[in-house]
Design a protein around this motif. Structure first.
Motif, short mmCIF file in Angstrom:
data_model
loop_
_atom_site.label_atom_id
_atom_site.label_comp_id
_atom_site.label_asym_id
_atom_site.label_seq_id
_atom_site.Cartn_x
_atom_site.Cartn_y
_atom_site.Cartn_z
N ILE A 23 0.85 -1.20 0.00
CA ILE A 23 0.00 0.00 0.00
C ILE A 23 0.88 1.24 0.00
O ILE A 23 1.68 1.46 0.92
CB ILE A 23 -0.94 0.01 1.22
CG1 ILE A 23 -1.86 -1.21 1.20
CG2 ILE A 23 -1.77 1.29 1.24
CD1 ILE A 23 -2.75 -1.33 2.42
N PRO A 27 -4.39 5.12 4.58
CA PRO A 27 -5.34 6.09 5.14
C PRO A 27 -5.04 6.34 6.61
O PRO A 27 -4.66 5.43 7.34
CB PRO A 27 -6.69 5.40 4.95
CG PRO A 27 -6.38 3.94 4.84
CD PRO A 27 -5.04 3.87 4.17
N ILE A 59 -11.48 1.39 -2.17
CA ILE A 59 -10.69 1.13 -3.37
C ILE A 59 -10.26 2.44 -4.03
O ILE A 59 -11.05 3.39 -4.13
CB ILE A 59 -11.50 0.25 -4.36
CG1 ILE A 59 -10.69 -0.08 -5.61
CG2 ILE A 59 -12.84 0.87 -4.70
CD1 ILE A 59 -11.36 -1.15 -6.48
N ASP A 60 -9.03 2.50 -4.50
CA ASP A 60 -8.43 3.69 -5.10
C ASP A 60 -8.94 3.88 -6.53
O ASP A 60 -8.72 3.02 -7.39
CB ASP A 60 -6.90 3.53 -5.10
CG ASP A 60 -6.18 4.77 -5.59
OD1 ASP A 60 -6.84 5.74 -6.01
OD2 ASP A 60 -4.92 4.77 -5.54
N ASN A 62 -7.84 5.85 -8.79
CA ASN A 62 -6.74 6.09 -9.72
C ASN A 62 -5.99 4.81 -10.09
O ASN A 62 -5.28 4.77 -11.08
CB ASN A 62 -5.75 7.10 -9.12
CG ASN A 62 -6.38 8.46 -8.91
OD1 ASN A 62 -7.12 8.94 -9.77
ND2 ASN A 62 -6.14 9.07 -7.76
N ASN A 63 -6.16 3.78 -9.28
CA ASN A 63 -5.51 2.50 -9.56
C ASN A 63 -6.35 1.37 -8.97
O ASN A 63 -5.94 0.70 -8.03
CB ASN A 63 -4.09 2.49 -8.98
CG ASN A 63 -3.28 1.30 -9.46
OD1 ASN A 63 -3.63 0.64 -10.44
ND2 ASN A 63 -2.19 1.01 -8.78
N PRO A 64 -7.55 1.16 -9.51
CA PRO A 64 -8.47 0.20 -8.90
C PRO A 64 -8.04 -1.26 -9.03
O PRO A 64 -8.45 -2.10 -8.24
CB PRO A 64 -9.79 0.45 -9.65
CG PRO A 64 -9.37 1.02 -10.96
CD PRO A 64 -8.15 1.84 -10.67
N TYR A 110 -13.30 6.00 -1.43
CA TYR A 110 -11.89 6.26 -1.14
C TYR A 110 -11.77 7.62 -0.48
O TYR A 110 -12.79 8.26 -0.14
CB TYR A 110 -11.07 6.20 -2.42
CG TYR A 110 -9.62 5.81 -2.19
CD1 TYR A 110 -9.31 4.59 -1.58
CD2 TYR A 110 -8.58 6.65 -2.56
CE1 TYR A 110 -8.00 4.21 -1.37
CE2 TYR A 110 -7.25 6.28 -2.35
CZ TYR A 110 -6.97 5.06 -1.75
OH TYR A 110 -5.66 4.69 -1.53
N ASP A 112 -9.44 11.56 -0.21
CA ASP A 112 -8.56 12.48 -0.94
C ASP A 112 -7.38 12.88 -0.06
O ASP A 112 -7.21 12.37 1.05
CB ASP A 112 -9.34 13.69 -1.45
CG ASP A 112 -9.98 14.50 -0.32
OD1 ASP A 112 -9.53 14.37 0.85
OD2 ASP A 112 -10.93 15.26 -0.60
N GLU A 113 -6.58 13.83 -0.56
CA GLU A 113 -5.37 14.22 0.16
C GLU A 113 -5.67 14.89 1.50
O GLU A 113 -4.82 14.95 2.39
CB GLU A 113 -4.52 15.17 -0.71
CG GLU A 113 -5.19 16.47 -1.09
CD GLU A 113 -6.10 16.33 -2.31
OE1 GLU A 113 -6.68 17.36 -2.72
OE2 GLU A 113 -6.22 15.20 -2.84
N TRP A 120 -17.04 7.05 -5.43
CA TRP A 120 -16.66 7.38 -6.81
C TRP A 120 -17.22 6.42 -7.85
O TRP A 120 -17.05 6.65 -9.06
CB TRP A 120 -15.15 7.45 -6.93
CG TRP A 120 -14.40 6.16 -6.66
CD1 TRP A 120 -13.86 5.77 -5.47
CD2 TRP A 120 -14.10 5.12 -7.60
NE1 TRP A 120 -13.25 4.55 -5.60
CE2 TRP A 120 -13.37 4.13 -6.91
CE3 TRP A 120 -14.36 4.93 -8.96
CZ2 TRP A 120 -12.92 2.95 -7.52
CZ3 TRP A 120 -13.92 3.77 -9.57
CH2 TRP A 120 -13.20 2.79 -8.86
N GLY A 145 -10.09 -3.82 -4.22
CA GLY A 145 -9.84 -2.86 -3.17
C GLY A 145 -9.02 -3.38 -2.00
O GLY A 145 -8.54 -4.51 -2.00
#
Length: 446
Positions: A23, A27, A59-60, A62-64, A110, A112-113, A120, A145
């Motif tokens: 990872i 988070p 799950i991300d 940007n890269n699921p 998911y 964010d920063e 999403w 995920g």
């Protein structure tokens, strides 16, 4: 763990995620605390008068799918993104839950920063995951995920990492271990003893139809078939959310059966399924040996045997599923569903008349019910359904009783060495730690 809260579940998940060195962005524990708080309060909401049931996948976007398998099977999951992400809160999840039946899909979530959570998209093909967990399928693939959370009831969250059940939060109780009483310990011993009838039938079949085959190689398969069928019945009753009870016993004066029947189709279907599974496995193995031996074609008769046994196997598997549904629906009538040791249903709506209660019952913290794992309880602290089962099993030592509460809790009862023992937090689904795709083999009953 009593008096637990969503933040305790968050801490457990955070520690689990820290062990995963792949990872890239972990988070924050505060983000996970917010995540589980939202889901916990969501479980207490209603949407169009219905309690909310939904599965959420962390799950991300940007890269699921960072590590797809070399071979992509047709029924594998995929992610479907919304045009715009939606802020994750109880209101938005309640609305989206109506479009995400947990038997078919899950919501993709998911952060964010800033650590803010958002929904999403959706994940499809969840039915295959559920089928494997509920013993409706013998194949499984990796899950999407970092982890999944299922909201199943008021204040009830189940956290799964792939096919491993990490923990369940039930209101204020955090359950980190489920007892595998159906495969280990006294309950498993009783069930395997009940499978003697099935084994005798299949042993005679093997000796007559496949004399070169060693029957002992199939005993584990038959044990699994028997126990998984029983697990599927419990799961089906549990899904009604009506509550119910099953009693495996011999006829006695302490039974008042309102609706007497003699339904042996489940037993007969298991016998037929075992026979067709053996025939199919052996014919496939014979074909493979011919191909491996360099033959460019196989005998017509061998091909026919493989085809016939394959469809027989599928048909008898469907027959078992139908028989389970038939019996499970009878649990919705108040009273107990009765079985004999051959898994023949002998009636439903039964009332248990045994009066003598033990002074103490013993709750086991392990499947094996060792002396150190037993904690004494007062039987009068339990409800009517539980007390009647306690009294019956105490007075009939060979009986095995199972009570399914309306909230889905499953408890088993049996008298062992003069003590009435109760097991709770029972494992019924097909959880496992390593989820790699497997083909059908001798220990797989489906």
């Amino acid at each position: 763990m009593e008096n637990s809260r969503p933040k305790d579940l968050a801490a457990l998940v955070y520690n689990k995620l820290k062990l995963n060195k792949t990872i890239k962005v972990l988070p924050a524990v505060e983000t996970l605390e917010l995540f589980f708080d939202i889901l916990f309060y969501l479980s207490m909401c209603k949407e169009e008068s219905d309690l909310i049931k939904v599965t959420v996948t962390f799950i991300d976007p940007n890269n699921p799918d960072p590590n797809p398998p070399r071979k992509i099977v047709p029924e594998r999951w995929s992610s479907i993104a919304f045009t715009k992400p939606i802020m994750m809160n109880t209101k938005s999840l309640a609305k989206l839950s109506k479009a995400a039946d947990p038997t078919s899909s899950s919501l993709a979530v998911y952060f964010d920063e800033k650590g803010d959570l958002f929904v999403w998209g959706l994940i499809d093909q969840a039915m295959h995951y559920q089928d494997f967990l509920n013993y409706e399928s013998d194949t499984h693939s990796e899950q999407p995920g970092l982890f999944q959370v299922a909201v199943s009831d008021i204040g009830t969250l189940h956290v799964l990492f792939d096919y491993e059940l990490l923990a369940t939060l039930k209101q204020n109780l955090l359950v980190k271990r489920y007892l595998d009483v159906l495969t280990i310990g006294p309950i498993a011993k009783i069930l395997r003893g009940n499978a003697t009838f099935l084994k005798a039938e299949i042993k005679a079949y093997v000796e007559k139809m496949h004399p070169d085959e060693n029957f002992t190689d199939w005993e584990e398969f038959l044990d699994n078939l028997w126990i998984q069928t029983f697990s599927r019945l419990l799961l089906k009753i549990q899904n009604y959310q009506h509550g119910g009870a099953i009693l495996i016993t011999s006829p006695s004066k302490d039974l008042d059966v309102k609706y007497e029947i003699h339904y042996d189709r489940l037993t007969m279907a298991m016998i037929a399924h075992a026979k067709s599974s053996i025939a199919n496995y052996l014919s496939e193995e014979a074909i493979q040996q011919e191909i491996s031996g360099g033959k460019r074609s196989i005998h017509k008769k061998l091909y026919q045997q493989e085809c016939i046994s394959f469809y027989d196997k599928k048909g008898t598997s469907d027959e078992i599923k139908g028989a389970i549904s038939f019996i499970a629906s009878q649990s919705c009538v108040d009273g107990v569903v009765l079985f004999d040791t051959k898994m023949v249903a002998n009636g439903f709506g039964a009332v248990l008349r045994a009066k003598k209660m033990p002074k103490k019952i013993y709750v086991s913290a392990t499947a094996t019910a060792t002396a150190k794992s037993l904690v004494s309880h007062e039987p009068r602290h339990y409800g009517t359904r539980h007390r009647s089962m306690i009294a019956y099993c105490y007075n009939h030592p060979s009986a095995l009783g199972v009570v399914i509460s309306q909230d889905g809790e499953i408890r088993a009862f049996a008298k062992i060495d003069e003590k009435l023992i109760m097991w709770e937090n029972i494992k019924t689904q097909q959880y496992r730690r390593n989820a790699t795709q497997k083909s059908i083999h001798k220990t797989s009953p489906l």
